[in-house]
Design a protein around this motif. Structure first.
Motif, PDB file in Angstrom:
ATOM      1  N   HIS A  60       0.846  -1.193   0.000  1.00 46.79           N
ATOM      2  CA  HIS A  60       0.000   0.000   0.000  1.00 46.79           C
ATOM      3  C   HIS A  60       0.883   1.246   0.000  1.00 46.79           C
ATOM      4  O   HIS A  60       1.765   1.404   0.853  1.00 46.79           O
ATOM      5  N   HIS A  61       0.672   2.124  -0.990  1.00 48.11           N
ATOM      6  CA  HIS A  61       1.489   3.327  -1.155  1.00 48.11           C
ATOM      7  C   HIS A  61       2.979   2.969  -1.189  1.00 48.11           C
ATOM      8  O   HIS A  61       3.815   3.642  -0.584  1.00 48.11           O
ATOM      9  N   LEU A  62       3.282   1.913  -1.930  1.00 46.80           N
ATOM     10  CA  LEU A  62       4.671   1.501  -2.110  1.00 46.80           C
ATOM     11  C   LEU A  62       5.509   2.653  -2.643  1.00 46.80           C
ATOM     12  O   LEU A  62       6.661   2.837  -2.256  1.00 46.80           O
ATOM     13  N   LEU A  63       4.917   3.431  -3.537  1.00 51.15           N
ATOM     14  CA  LEU A  63       5.565   4.644  -4.027  1.00 51.15           C
ATOM     15  C   LEU A  63       4.955   5.841  -3.308  1.00 51.15           C
ATOM     16  O   LEU A  63       3.907   6.358  -3.685  1.00 51.15           O
ATOM     17  N   ASP A  64       5.624   6.237  -2.239  1.00 55.85           N
ATOM     18  CA  ASP A  64       5.196   7.398  -1.466  1.00 55.85           C
ATOM     19  C   ASP A  64       6.001   8.607  -1.923  1.00 55.85           C
ATOM     20  O   ASP A  64       6.729   8.553  -2.927  1.00 55.85           O
ATOM     21  N   ALA A  65       5.880   9.703  -1.203  1.00 54.23           N
ATOM     22  CA  ALA A  65       6.566  10.933  -1.610  1.00 54.23           C
ATOM     23  C   ALA A  65       8.071  10.741  -1.690  1.00 54.23           C
ATOM     24  O   ALA A  65       8.732  11.229  -2.621  1.00 54.23           O
ATOM     25  N   ARG A  66       8.633  10.027  -0.724  1.00 55.93           N
ATOM     26  CA  ARG A  66      10.085   9.829  -0.738  1.00 55.93           C
ATOM     27  C   ARG A  66      10.528   9.050  -1.964  1.00 55.93           C
ATOM     28  O   ARG A  66      11.480   9.431  -2.654  1.00 55.93           O
ATOM     29  N   ARG A  67       9.830   7.972  -2.259  1.00 57.31           N
ATOM     30  CA  ARG A  67      10.244   7.147  -3.395  1.00 57.31           C
ATOM     31  C   ARG A  67       9.965   7.843  -4.722  1.00 57.31           C
ATOM     32  O   ARG A  67      10.739   7.702  -5.675  1.00 57.31           O
ATOM     33  N   LEU A  68       8.888   8.586  -4.815  1.00 56.47           N
ATOM     34  CA  LEU A  68       8.624   9.327  -6.050  1.00 56.47           C
ATOM     35  C   LEU A  68       9.717  10.356  -6.307  1.00 56.47           C
ATOM     36  O   LEU A  68      10.068  10.626  -7.466  1.00 56.47           O
ATOM     37  N   SER A  69      10.273  10.908  -5.243  1.00 61.02           N
ATOM     38  CA  SER A  69      11.336  11.898  -5.412  1.00 61.02           C
ATOM     39  C   SER A  69      12.617  11.278  -5.949  1.00 61.02           C
ATOM     40  O   SER A  69      13.495  11.996  -6.458  1.00 61.02           O
ATOM     41  N   LEU A  70      12.733   9.948  -5.865  1.00 63.06           N
ATOM     42  CA  LEU A  70      13.924   9.263  -6.368  1.00 63.06           C
ATOM     43  C   LEU A  70      13.927   9.149  -7.889  1.00 63.06           C
ATOM     44  O   LEU A  70      14.986   8.939  -8.496  1.00 63.06           O
ATOM     45  N   LEU A  71      12.751   9.257  -8.513  1.00 60.67           N
ATOM     46  CA  LEU A  71      12.680   9.147  -9.972  1.00 60.67           C
ATOM     47  C   LEU A  71      13.532  10.236 -10.615  1.00 60.67           C
ATOM     48  O   LEU A  71      13.500  11.397 -10.202  1.00 60.67           O
TER      49      LEU A  71
END
Length: 337
Positions: free
Chosen positions: A226-237
């Motif tokens: 659930h929400h595997l891609l959160d704000a922190r991980r999205l910022s890694l893109l």
């Protein structure tokens, strides 16, 4: 010409009527009736009022099937098999089914084909910048120096990251093989050798996000995803990367994605969202770097015939005393859709 089997188990359609009509038109029901005793007109959209439920041995299910709980199973003492003409069985196959030893089959592998095709198209179009160039061409109606606008244009030696080696994920890996991609894979249930055998290099999720030009999500909807891609991980893109989601909307924190996409830093192709459907005021509808489609990656139109054929084949196997080609187990559902 083969004769009708001497014993035809009693079967019942259990799904939404419109899905039965699309999946099992009269010609298909004629083939089905060669193997099972079934009322071609009756569709159980609920299990109340089913005529002679005690005689039903096979349930043919699809989207819209009610849950098979203990009360329902209590009225179907002869039920031995559920053949699901769709993907996930989590919506209707309950623990009561597994406790009773009911055999379950799914057409998830058939439904994975168009989802993987959609994903491949999204990957190829993303790296070719088709959406952006199409918009500029429509606006200017003239040939521009596209390479100057997009110096990284093209698919050669681009990095594609897949999150999850699900049925769809594995099919996407097959479709990517003929192309000149570097493929990364993140899946906690695989080892590096298994990933290599599928044409990918196994990496940690954070590393995949930071290294990929296109990231495609194929993980199941589980509490831990659930929400595997959160704000922190999205910022890694990386800047200019494209995020593709044909899996489950809950894999992405929608608010965080909206904030990230609103900067224009990344692109997204979303066939599923959380919620589904998004509120009418969601910026994701109008952002030029976001493509929203209404959950169309799976089987629709003529693609339903592949699901129908899979279900019919499974019914024929059951009636011949053979094991299902696409069985589902209770254990497998803990790590799958």
């Amino acid at each position: 010409m083969s004769s009708t089997p001497s014993r035809r188990p009693r079967a019942l359609f259990a799904m939404g009527r419109r899905h039965r009509d699309a999946l099992f038109p009269p010609a298909v029901v004629d083939r089905l009736a060669h193997h099972v005793d079934i009322d071609p007109e009756y569709v159980a959209e609920s299990f109340d009022g089913v005529v002679d439920p005690a005689a039903v041995e096979i349930l043919i299910t699809s989207w819209g099937c009610p849950p098979l709980d203990e009360a329902v199973l209590g009225r179907m003492p002869e039920l031995k098999a559920v053949v699901h003409a769709a993907g996930s069985v989590k919506h209707h196959v309950t623990d009561a089914c597994w406790d009773r030893g009911i055999l379950v089959s799914t057409a998830a592998a058939a439904n994975a084909v168009p989802v993987a095709e959609y994903t491949l198209a999204a990957v190829l179009f993303a790296n070719k910048r088709v959406r952006e160039i199409g918009g500029l061409y429509r606006e200017h109606r003239d040939a521009l120096d596209w390479a100057a606008h997009y110096p990284d244009l093209g698919n050669y030696r681009r990095t594609v990251g897949l999150v999850g080696a699900s049925l769809v994920g594995r099919r996407v890996l097959e479709l990517l093989r003929p192309h000149d991609f570097d493929v990364l894979l993140a899946d906690p249930h695989l080892d590096p050798a298994e990933a290599r055998s599928m044409g990918a290099r196994l990496v940690e999720l954070d590393d995949l996000l930071a290294a990929s030009d296109v990231v495609s999500l194929h993980a199941p909807a589980l509490p831990e995803t659930h929400h595997l891609l959160d704000a922190r991980r999205l910022s890694l893109l990386r800047d200019g990367a494209t995020l593709v989601n044909t899996g489950r909307g809950s894999l992405i924190d929608t608010e965080a994605l909206t904030d990230e996409a609103s900067t224009g830093r990344i692109h997204a192709v979303l066939d599923v969202t959380e919620p589904e459907v998004l509120p009418a005021a969601s910026p994701l509808y109008t952002l030029p770097n976001v493509l929203l489609t209404p959950h169309i990656a799976g089987s629709l139109g003529g693609e339903l015939q592949r699901i129908t054929r899979s279900a019919l084949d499974e019914i024929e196997r059951y009636c011949a005393g053979k094991e299902f080609a696409h069985p589902v187990s209770r254990a497998a559902l803990t790590t799958s859709a």
